[in-house]
Design a protein around this motif. Structure first.
Motif, PDB file in Angstrom:
ATOM      1  N   ASN A  35       0.831  -1.194   0.000  1.00  0.00           N
ATOM      2  CA  ASN A  35       0.000   0.000   0.000  1.00  0.00           C
ATOM      3  C   ASN A  35       0.871   1.252   0.000  1.00  0.00           C
ATOM      4  OD1 ASN A  35      -2.953  -1.109   1.196  1.00  0.00           O
ATOM      5  ND2 ASN A  35      -1.187  -2.280   1.893  1.00  0.00           N
ATOM      6  N   ILE A  37       0.542   5.203   1.416  1.00  0.00           N
ATOM      7  CA  ILE A  37      -0.198   6.054   2.340  1.00  0.00           C
ATOM      8  C   ILE A  37       0.580   7.363   2.452  1.00  0.00           C
ATOM      9  CG2 ILE A  37      -0.942   6.314   4.754  1.00  0.00           C
ATOM     10  CD1 ILE A  37      -0.645   3.025   4.620  1.00  0.00           C
ATOM     11  N   TRP A  47      -4.926   7.037   2.809  1.00  0.00           N
ATOM     12  CA  TRP A  47      -4.584   5.853   2.035  1.00  0.00           C
ATOM     13  C   TRP A  47      -4.707   6.185   0.551  1.00  0.00           C
ATOM     14  CZ3 TRP A  47      -7.761   2.705  -1.147  1.00  0.00           C
ATOM     15  CH2 TRP A  47      -7.198   1.470  -1.500  1.00  0.00           C
TER      16      TRP A  47
ATOM     17  N   THR B  99     -12.333  -0.183   1.257  1.00  0.00           N
ATOM     18  CA  THR B  99     -11.541   0.886   0.667  1.00  0.00           C
ATOM     19  C   THR B  99     -12.439   2.038   0.259  1.00  0.00           C
ATOM     20  OG1 THR B  99     -11.706  -0.085  -1.552  1.00  0.00           O
ATOM     21  CG2 THR B  99      -9.801  -0.727  -0.207  1.00  0.00           C
TER      22      THR B  99
END
Lengths: 122, 112
Positions: A35, A37, A47, B99
């Motif tokens: 990910n 961020i 995010w 998400t």
């Protein structure tokens, strides 16, 4: 134990493309998601998106039109692989510290990179 | 997006005393599998965030047992039974249900 290193340009001009790399060292992380961020004084932690072990991506809708996350072999011979973030057409609103972080599908994020501070200035 | 709201935003604590941080979500984080998709992170000064608690109450490896997470649905709490100097930093809750994953504003724990 996995270690995440980050590198990339920290000073950009407005409208340029942000490009950061997260190198994955040690451990066995090929089956994990990665990910990106970011953290800014104004927006806190945000995010950006993630990439699956097979390259499927999921982006924050607020940035989706400008973001690309990819993964593949690293230029660094000691890294297992690298994860790359590209963000086009940057503005002052994109100034932040950018982190890569590992997760096993869903969060939690169990390992974080050291962060890269990105400044946008003409 | 799910909105995460933490309180207090600033938390001065005397060493040895307990501390408690609240986190509320704009929708339930409880899945049909019985898990609450709520994580807690600590960002020590000058460092990256580090995982403290996952799934509402599961301490991460190496996290001292003075840290505990509780709650369900939309209402969660992080408790520190006895604060020590190394606990100083910013505490964040984050929803991991869907998400885009979203974080609370952060709680700044300081030593009195």
């Amino acid at each position: 134990q996995v270690i995440l290193h980050q590198w990339g340009a920290g000073l950009l001009k407005p409208s340029e493309t942000l490009s950061l790399t997260c190198g994955v060292f040690g451990g066995s992380s090929r089956g994990y998601y990665f990910n990106w961020i970011r953290q800014s004084p104004g927006k806190g932690l945000e995010w950006i998106g993630k990439i699956s072990p097979i390259g499927d991506t999921n982006y924050n809708p607020s940035l989706k039109s400008r973001v690309t996350i990819s993964r593949g072999p690293s230029d660094n011979p000691f890294a297992q692989f690298s994860v790359r973030l590209e963000l086009t057409s940057v503005t002052a609103a994109d100034m932040a510290v950018y982190y890569c972080a590992r997760s096993d599908g869903h969060p939690p994020f169990d390992s974080w990179g050291p962060g890269t501070r990105v400044t946008v200035s003409s | 997006d799910i909105v995460m709201t933490q309180s207090p935003l600033s938390l001065p604590v005397t060493p040895g005393e307990p501390a408690s941080i609240s986190c509320r979500s704009s929708q339930s984080l409880l899945q049909s599998n019985g898990y609450n998709y709520l994580d807690w992170y600590l960002q020590k000064p000058g460092q990256s965030p580090q995982l403290l608690i996952s799934l509402g109450s599961n301490r991460a490896s190496g996290v001292p047992d003075r840290f505990s997470g509780s709650g369900s649905g939309s209402d969660f709490t992080l408790k520190i039974s006895r604060v020590v100097a190394e606990d100083v930093g910013l505490y964040y809750c984050m929803q991991a249900l869907q998400t885009p994953y979203t974080f609370g504003q952060g709680t700044d724990l300081q030593i009195k």
